[in-house]
Scaffold this active site. Structure first.
Site, short mmCIF file in Angstrom:
data_model
loop_
_atom_site.label_atom_id
_atom_site.label_comp_id
_atom_site.label_asym_id
_atom_site.label_seq_id
_atom_site.Cartn_x
_atom_site.Cartn_y
_atom_site.Cartn_z
N ASP A 239 3.10 0.17 4.42
CA ASP A 239 2.37 -1.03 4.00
C ASP A 239 1.31 -0.60 2.97
OD1 ASP A 239 1.13 -3.47 3.83
OD2 ASP A 239 0.46 -3.57 5.89
N GLU B 11 10.11 7.47 7.76
CA GLU B 11 9.19 6.43 8.25
C GLU B 11 9.93 5.09 8.33
OE1 GLU B 11 6.93 5.43 9.91
OE2 GLU B 11 5.00 5.45 8.89
N ASP B 12 9.49 4.21 9.22
CA ASP B 12 10.12 2.89 9.32
C ASP B 12 9.63 1.94 8.23
OD1 ASP B 12 7.56 2.79 10.35
OD2 ASP B 12 8.09 1.69 12.18
N GLY C 49 8.56 4.13 15.53
CA GLY C 49 9.32 3.15 14.75
C GLY C 49 10.53 3.67 14.00
N PHE D 109 5.01 -9.81 8.52
CA PHE D 109 5.26 -8.93 9.66
C PHE D 109 6.74 -8.95 10.05
CE2 PHE D 109 4.99 -7.44 14.05
CZ PHE D 109 4.13 -6.36 13.87
N ARG E 254 11.81 -3.42 19.48
CA ARG E 254 12.30 -2.17 18.87
C ARG E 254 13.82 -2.06 18.95
NH1 ARG E 254 8.03 1.07 17.63
NH2 ARG E 254 6.30 1.11 19.10
P1 5GP Z 1 0.19 1.50 6.52
O1 5GP Z 1 -0.57 2.64 7.13
O2 5GP Z 1 1.11 1.93 5.41
O3 5GP Z 1 -0.73 0.38 6.07
O4 5GP Z 1 1.06 0.86 7.67
C1 5GP Z 1 2.17 1.53 8.16
C2 5GP Z 1 2.29 1.44 9.66
O5 5GP Z 1 1.89 0.17 10.12
C3 5GP Z 1 3.73 1.61 10.06
O6 5GP Z 1 3.97 2.93 10.47
C4 5GP Z 1 3.90 0.62 11.20
O7 5GP Z 1 3.56 1.25 12.41
C5 5GP Z 1 2.86 -0.43 10.94
N1 5GP Z 1 3.38 -1.63 10.24
C6 5GP Z 1 3.09 -2.05 8.97
N2 5GP Z 1 3.70 -3.21 8.69
C7 5GP Z 1 4.40 -3.54 9.81
C8 5GP Z 1 5.29 -4.64 10.14
O8 5GP Z 1 5.54 -5.57 9.36
N3 5GP Z 1 5.82 -4.61 11.38
C9 5GP Z 1 5.58 -3.63 12.29
N4 5GP Z 1 6.18 -3.73 13.47
N5 5GP Z 1 4.76 -2.58 12.02
C10 5GP Z 1 4.18 -2.54 10.77
#
Ligand code: 5GP
Length: 185
Positions: A114, A110-111, A56, A163, A176
């Site tokens: 969450d 990081e992209d 990402g 999302f 992407r």
């Molecule tokens: P976390 O581990 O912080 O809960 O989530 C982070 C990962 O979840 C990111 O690296 C990404 O891959 C995915 N992610 C979380 N929210 C989104 C979103 O709104 N869209 C997309 N495409 N990926 C997300």
């Protein structure tokens, strides 16, 4: 083009999910420039290693690095947590191919963050390589569910708990390549 994806002017559909334009590329560019100015200040005289979290963060990392005018090295690692769903699996798989991180100053790119589970798993793992420091740069931060005990050093945009796709972020591997960021309608 496959009929799974349909583009409108300011929106698009992937399978049965509709997304609308949320953050434009020009806003991303402007905000990234501010972040790179901060990074330039913080890393003056240093040679950081940019560690890009695949897949990402490729767009954001490229946008950041275009503006950095000092020597740096680029390494990558792959983190998988989402699968094809819009919900995190709660498990993070890491595939690390980084070399020579001992004593180095790492900027993790990081992209989106969450809950913070992915980034904290990555940080924990990279600490085994005995770097001098690790800082975190993320394009997007969903503040609502973030609960990791970590400082996010550079953040592009704080966004609501919805999302998003585009600018490197996918839904089931689609989206992407979109230039702007789109949010689920
Ligand atoms: P976390 O581990 O912080 O809960 O989530 C982070 C990962 O979840 C990111 O690296 C990404 O891959 C995915 N992610 C979380 N929210 C989104 C979103 O709104 N869209 C997309 N495409 N990926 C997300």
């Amino acid at each position: 083009m496959s009929n799974q994806v349909e583009f409108g002017k300011n929106n698009l559909r992937i399978y049965d999910k509709k997304f609308i334009k949320f953050i434009s590329y020009s806003e991303i560019k402007k905000r990234t420039k501010v972040i790179t100015d901060e990074i330039k200040r913080d890393y003056k005289g240093k040679e950081p290693v940019i560690v890009v979290i695949l897949k990402g963060a490729i767009f954001f990392a490229a946008e950041l690095m275009k503006n950095l005018d000092f020597p740096l090295r680029v390494e990558t690692l792959k983190a998988k947590s989402y699968g094809n769903q819009m919900k995190s699996s709660g498990k993070v798989e890491l595939f690390i191919t980084c070399e020579d991180l001992e004593g180095k100053d790492i900027i993790l790119v990081e992209d989106i963050i969450d809950t913070g589970l992915t980034i904290s798993t990555v940080v924990k793992e990279l600490l085994n390589y005995r770097p001098n420091s690790i800082k975190i740069a993320t394009l997007l931060l969903k503040t609502k569910k973030f609960k990791a005990d970590l400082k996010i050093d550079y953040c592009g945009f704080e966004i609501p708990d919805k999302f998003v796709i585009g600018f490197g972020l996918d839904f089931a591997e689609f989206g992407r390549n979109l230039k702007h960021i789109y949010i689920l309608e």
